[in-house]
Write an enzyme that holds these catalytic residues in place. Structure first.
Site, PDB file in Angstrom:
ATOM      1  N   ASP A   3      -7.030  -3.324   8.147  1.00 66.13           N
ATOM      2  CA  ASP A   3      -6.360  -4.802   7.504  1.00 66.13           C
ATOM      3  C   ASP A   3      -5.893  -5.798   8.107  1.00 66.13           C
ATOM      4  OD1 ASP A   3      -4.853  -2.714   4.559  1.00 66.13           O
ATOM      5  OD2 ASP A   3      -6.962  -3.181   5.238  1.00 66.13           O
ATOM      6  N   ARG A  43     -16.712   0.845  -1.958  1.00 64.99           N
ATOM      7  CA  ARG A  43     -15.325   1.643  -2.425  1.00 64.99           C
ATOM      8  C   ARG A  43     -15.782   2.740  -3.043  1.00 64.99           C
ATOM      9  NH1 ARG A  43     -11.192  -2.257  -1.379  1.00 64.99           N
ATOM     10  NH2 ARG A  43      -9.751  -0.527  -1.177  1.00 64.99           N
ATOM     11  N   PRO A  44     -16.553   3.854  -2.702  1.00 64.39           N
ATOM     12  CA  PRO A  44     -16.767   5.020  -3.611  1.00 64.39           C
ATOM     13  C   PRO A  44     -15.614   5.833  -3.697  1.00 64.39           C
ATOM     14  CG  PRO A  44     -17.936   5.173  -1.377  1.00 64.39           C
ATOM     15  CD  PRO A  44     -17.489   3.865  -1.472  1.00 64.39           C
ATOM     16  N   ILE A  45     -15.732   6.796  -4.698  1.00 69.12           N
ATOM     17  CA  ILE A  45     -14.435   7.721  -4.948  1.00 69.12           C
ATOM     18  C   ILE A  45     -14.958   9.037  -4.835  1.00 69.12           C
ATOM     19  CG2 ILE A  45     -13.001   6.035  -6.272  1.00 69.12           C
ATOM     20  CD1 ILE A  45     -13.966   7.354  -8.788  1.00 69.12           C
ATOM     21  N   ASP A  46     -15.940   9.357  -4.229  1.00 66.34           N
ATOM     22  CA  ASP A  46     -16.302  10.953  -4.188  1.00 66.34           C
ATOM     23  C   ASP A  46     -15.336  11.677  -3.653  1.00 66.34           C
ATOM     24  OD1 ASP A  46     -17.171   8.989  -1.816  1.00 66.34           O
ATOM     25  OD2 ASP A  46     -18.000  10.899  -0.987  1.00 66.34           O
ATOM     26  N   ARG A  77      -8.303  -1.852  -7.698  1.00 68.17           N
ATOM     27  CA  ARG A  77      -8.941  -0.568  -7.215  1.00 68.17           C
ATOM     28  C   ARG A  77      -7.961   0.517  -7.285  1.00 68.17           C
ATOM     29  NH1 ARG A  77     -12.693   1.070  -5.544  1.00 68.17           N
ATOM     30  NH2 ARG A  77     -11.460   2.429  -4.021  1.00 68.17           N
ATOM     31  N   ASN A 135       0.723  -1.077   0.145  1.00 66.94           N
ATOM     32  CA  ASN A 135      -0.152  -0.115  -0.148  1.00 66.94           C
ATOM     33  C   ASN A 135       0.994   1.330  -0.103  1.00 66.94           C
ATOM     34  OD1 ASN A 135      -2.238  -1.673  -0.212  1.00 66.94           O
ATOM     35  ND2 ASN A 135      -2.589  -1.396   1.965  1.00 66.94           N
ATOM     36  N   VAL A 155     -14.186   0.867   9.434  1.00 65.86           N
ATOM     37  CA  VAL A 155     -13.911   1.552   8.165  1.00 65.86           C
ATOM     38  C   VAL A 155     -14.504   1.118   6.947  1.00 65.86           C
ATOM     39  CG1 VAL A 155     -11.664   1.808   6.762  1.00 65.86           C
ATOM     40  CG2 VAL A 155     -11.473   1.910   9.258  1.00 65.86           C
TER      41      VAL A 155
HETATM   42  C1  EPZ Z   1      -6.459   1.869   1.198  1.00 64.71           C
HETATM   43  O1  EPZ Z   1      -7.492   1.632   0.633  1.00 64.71           O
HETATM   44  C2  EPZ Z   1      -5.641   0.592   1.286  1.00 64.71           C
HETATM   45  N1  EPZ Z   1      -5.377  -0.046   0.167  1.00 64.71           N
HETATM   46  C3  EPZ Z   1      -6.756  -0.609   1.984  1.00 64.71           C
HETATM   47  O2  EPZ Z   1      -5.933  -1.868   1.884  1.00 64.71           O
HETATM   48  C4  EPZ Z   1      -7.021  -0.325   3.429  1.00 64.71           C
HETATM   49  O3  EPZ Z   1      -7.936  -1.018   3.981  1.00 64.71           O
HETATM   50  C5  EPZ Z   1      -7.740   1.332   3.303  1.00 64.71           C
HETATM   51  O4  EPZ Z   1      -6.538   2.150   2.739  1.00 64.71           O
HETATM   52  C6  EPZ Z   1      -7.710   1.767   4.942  1.00 64.71           C
HETATM   53  O5  EPZ Z   1      -6.527   1.828   5.610  1.00 64.71           O
HETATM   54  C7  EPZ Z   1      -4.283   0.518  -0.556  1.00 64.71           C
HETATM   55  O6  EPZ Z   1      -3.797   1.686   0.212  1.00 64.71           O
HETATM   56  C8  EPZ Z   1      -3.815   0.421  -2.071  1.00 64.71           C
HETATM   57  P1  EPZ Z   1      -9.849   4.567   1.880  1.00 64.71           P
HETATM   58  P2  EPZ Z   1      -8.373   2.923   0.020  1.00 64.71           P
HETATM   59  O7  EPZ Z   1     -10.127   5.480   0.749  1.00 64.71           O
HETATM   60  O8  EPZ Z   1      -7.601   4.116   0.058  1.00 64.71           O
HETATM   61  C9  EPZ Z   1     -14.535   5.261   2.035  1.00 64.71           C
HETATM   62  C10 EPZ Z   1      -5.650  -4.014   1.701  1.00 64.71           C
HETATM   63  O9  EPZ Z   1      -6.017  -5.220   2.314  1.00 64.71           O
HETATM   64  N2  EPZ Z   1     -14.329   6.163   1.004  1.00 64.71           N
HETATM   65  O10 EPZ Z   1      -9.226   5.200   3.365  1.00 64.71           O
HETATM   66  O11 EPZ Z   1      -9.362   2.561  -0.801  1.00 64.71           O
HETATM   67  C11 EPZ Z   1     -14.383   3.914   1.933  1.00 64.71           C
HETATM   68  O12 EPZ Z   1     -15.632   3.339   1.179  1.00 64.71           O
HETATM   69  C12 EPZ Z   1      -6.431  -3.141   1.418  1.00 64.71           C
HETATM   70  O13 EPZ Z   1      -4.362  -3.919   1.517  1.00 64.71           O
HETATM   71  C13 EPZ Z   1     -15.429   7.208   0.706  1.00 64.71           C
HETATM   72  O14 EPZ Z   1     -16.704   7.117   1.257  1.00 64.71           O
HETATM   73  O15 EPZ Z   1      -9.172   3.308   1.576  1.00 64.71           O
HETATM   74  C14 EPZ Z   1     -14.187   3.272   3.072  1.00 64.71           C
HETATM   75  O16 EPZ Z   1     -15.212   2.801   3.817  1.00 64.71           O
HETATM   76  C15 EPZ Z   1      -7.913  -3.189   1.440  1.00 64.71           C
HETATM   77  N3  EPZ Z   1     -15.092   7.925  -0.142  1.00 64.71           N
HETATM   78  C16 EPZ Z   1     -13.265   4.205   3.617  1.00 64.71           C
HETATM   79  O17 EPZ Z   1     -13.540   5.659   3.151  1.00 64.71           O
HETATM   80  C17 EPZ Z   1     -13.951   8.131  -1.101  1.00 64.71           C
HETATM   81  O18 EPZ Z   1     -13.778   8.754  -2.075  1.00 64.71           O
HETATM   82  C18 EPZ Z   1     -11.755   4.080   3.701  1.00 64.71           C
HETATM   83  O19 EPZ Z   1     -11.176   4.051   2.484  1.00 64.71           O
HETATM   84  C19 EPZ Z   1     -12.948   7.064  -0.607  1.00 64.71           C
HETATM   85  C20 EPZ Z   1     -13.270   6.229   0.406  1.00 64.71           C
END
Ligand code: EPZ
Length: 423
Positions: free
Chosen positions: A310, A122-125, A93, A23, A332
């Site tokens: 994780d 996993r939204p990207i908003d 992703r 990551n 999370v």
């Molecule tokens: C990173 O994912 C990691 N992946 C994940 O690891 C890790 O679980 C996660 O961070 C949390 O620590 C990488 O770094 C490649 P987030 P990411 O955006 O960036 C919500 C693994 O097993 N959210 O912090 O996608 C989302 O839905 C993976 O190695 C929004 O609502 O995590 C989630 O509920 C799994 N809108 C929360 O935030 C957005 O635009 C955390 O997501 C973005 C996210």
């Protein structure tokens, strides 16, 4: 499909060296798009996700050379395409992380909608909110299944962005977009993970001006051009936690090297609460599950520096084996208990209500056929298989091999009875 066969193994003992963090390396590779200079990255783990990110960068115009094992050189003289290919994005992703760099360098990015996965929508908003705050126009082509981001005529302009949730990916994408923007950008309520700090260090070595990474407010002063960089990826804190749990669940004695104890403080604290003895060095840990009886604890996942989501499923596998009742609260991701049914199939006694699981400990686990539902759930099932009676067959193991380098070899070197059966 390939599968793992895990047999009841005695206490794991010996030494294991932690690989570079998945990551951390994925955003670093995406950030290489920001410069026409040489990006030499060391301790790159040999993972499927890294191979996919390589394919994506090459499709956009990067030249990538393996200088030696675990050392990549990435050079992107010019970006030849600003459109990521669907079949590549669909595999991973984290491909969304090329959006910020493409926008910053070329003023345009077209990314197929990154799908959700088993652990959540996993939204990207928040990514899009941040990029549009920098002046990008976001065109969401729902029907065609892609998103286009186009910078304004003057390119990206620095601004202040508040993240409703400290999203790791959104913080990384916005930081990468902001380094070449005109003016200064502030990211408020930013993610504080070590991988964010590693990315900021990488970008600053290229000539970026980033301050505050690792805190909830990051300040990025835009520069006009970035140069060369040489960087070593930080060790993988989630792999570290996985092997700490392997020592605990098997009541073994494992010396974990090339670790950053500071990055796994919540895991150290929680395992010590359970009675595991942990000695901490500068870049190593000795984890002793063989000394004292181990008892239950409660965990709640939170953004860093809280307990890492994780490690939730591997830790739950461990809690099924200790004396007493434990609870696990997942805050999370909205659907990260897929491993519960698989652990219960092995004889665990776990009940869930919403985002809370209650684990009755001291279960006698029995080997059977189970399925890895995501990367970390797969690791959890391997840990359970090590202490279950008989043989555990784990399918869908491609999940696991996305994120753990030399997974089988490292476990086997500690005495685990685990083999991979190809198709
Ligand atoms: C990173 O994912 C990691 N992946 C994940 O690891 C890790 O679980 C996660 O961070 C949390 O620590 C990488 O770094 C490649 P987030 P990411 O955006 O960036 C919500 C693994 O097993 N959210 O912090 O996608 C989302 O839905 C993976 O190695 C929004 O609502 O995590 C989630 O509920 C799994 N809108 C929360 O935030 C957005 O635009 C955390 O997501 C973005 C996210």
């Amino acid at each position: 499909m390939a599968k793992y066969i895990v047999k009841h193994s005695g206490p794991l003992n010996g030494e294991v060296v932690i690989s570079g963090a998945k990551n951390a390396v994925l955003p670093l590779m995406a950030a290489a798009l920001l410069t026409d200079g040489d990006c030499v990255i060391k301790d790159v783990p040999a993972l499927r996700d890294v191979s996919v990110m390589k394919e994506i960068l090459i499709s956009l115009g990067s030249e990538i050379e393996s200088l030696e094992e675990n050392v990549l050189k990435i050079k992107t003289e010019d970006i030849l395409s600003t459109e990521a290919q669907f079949e590549l994005v669909n595999k991973m992703r984290a491909s969304i992380l090329i959006m910020g760099p493409l926008l910053a360098r070329k003023g345009r990015a077209i990314i197929p909608h990154p799908g959700g996965c088993t652990i959540g929508k996993r939204p990207i908003d928040l990514h899009l909110k941040g990029l549009s705050a920098l002046g990008a126009e976001i065109i969401d082509c729902e029907e065609e299944g892609y998103i286009e981001a186009v910078a304004g005529p003057q390119g990206l302009i620095g601004d202040s962005i508040y993240l409703d949730f400290p999203s790791v990916g959104a913080t990384e994408n916005i930081m990468m977009a902001a380094v070449l923007a005109t003016g200064t950008t502030h990211i408020e309520n930013a993610a504080e993970e070590p991988e964010i700090v590693d990315l900021a260090n990488f970008l600053n070595k290229m000539g970026a001006k980033i301050k505050g990474a690792g805190t909830d407010t990051i300040r990025i002063e835009g520069v006009s051009k970035l140069g060369d960089v040489r960087h070593t990826v930080i060790p993988d804190r989630i792999e570290t936690g996985t092997f700490m749990l392997a020592a605990a669940i098997t009541k073994g004695n494992v010396h974990i090297m090339n670790a950053v104890p500071d990055h796994v403080k919540p895991i150290i604290a929680k395992l010590r609460e359970c009675g595991v003895i942990i000695e901490v060095g500068d870049d190593e840990l000795i984890v002793r599950g063989d000394l004292d009886p181990q008892t239950a604890t409660d965990i709640k996942t939170l953004p860093y520096p809280g307990f890492p989501t994780d490690i939730q499923s591997p830790f739950m596998a461990y809690l099924t084996t200790v004396e007493g009742f434990s609870t696990v609260v997942e805050t999370v991701f909205e659907n990260r208990f897929m491993h519960v049914s698989q652990l219960n199939k092995m004889g665990a006694s776990i009940e869930t209500a919403g985002n809370k699981a209650t684990i009755r400990g001291h279960s006698k686990l029995r080997g059977c056929q189970v399925m890895a539902t995501d990367l970390r759930a797969g690791a959890a099932l391997v840990l359970a298989g090590l202490v279950a009676e008989g043989e555990t067959e784990i399918t869908e193991i491609y999940h696991v091999e996305r994120g753990y380098e030399k997974f089988i070899e490292k476990f086997a070197s500690l005495g685990a009875d685990i083999v991979k059966i190809e198709d």
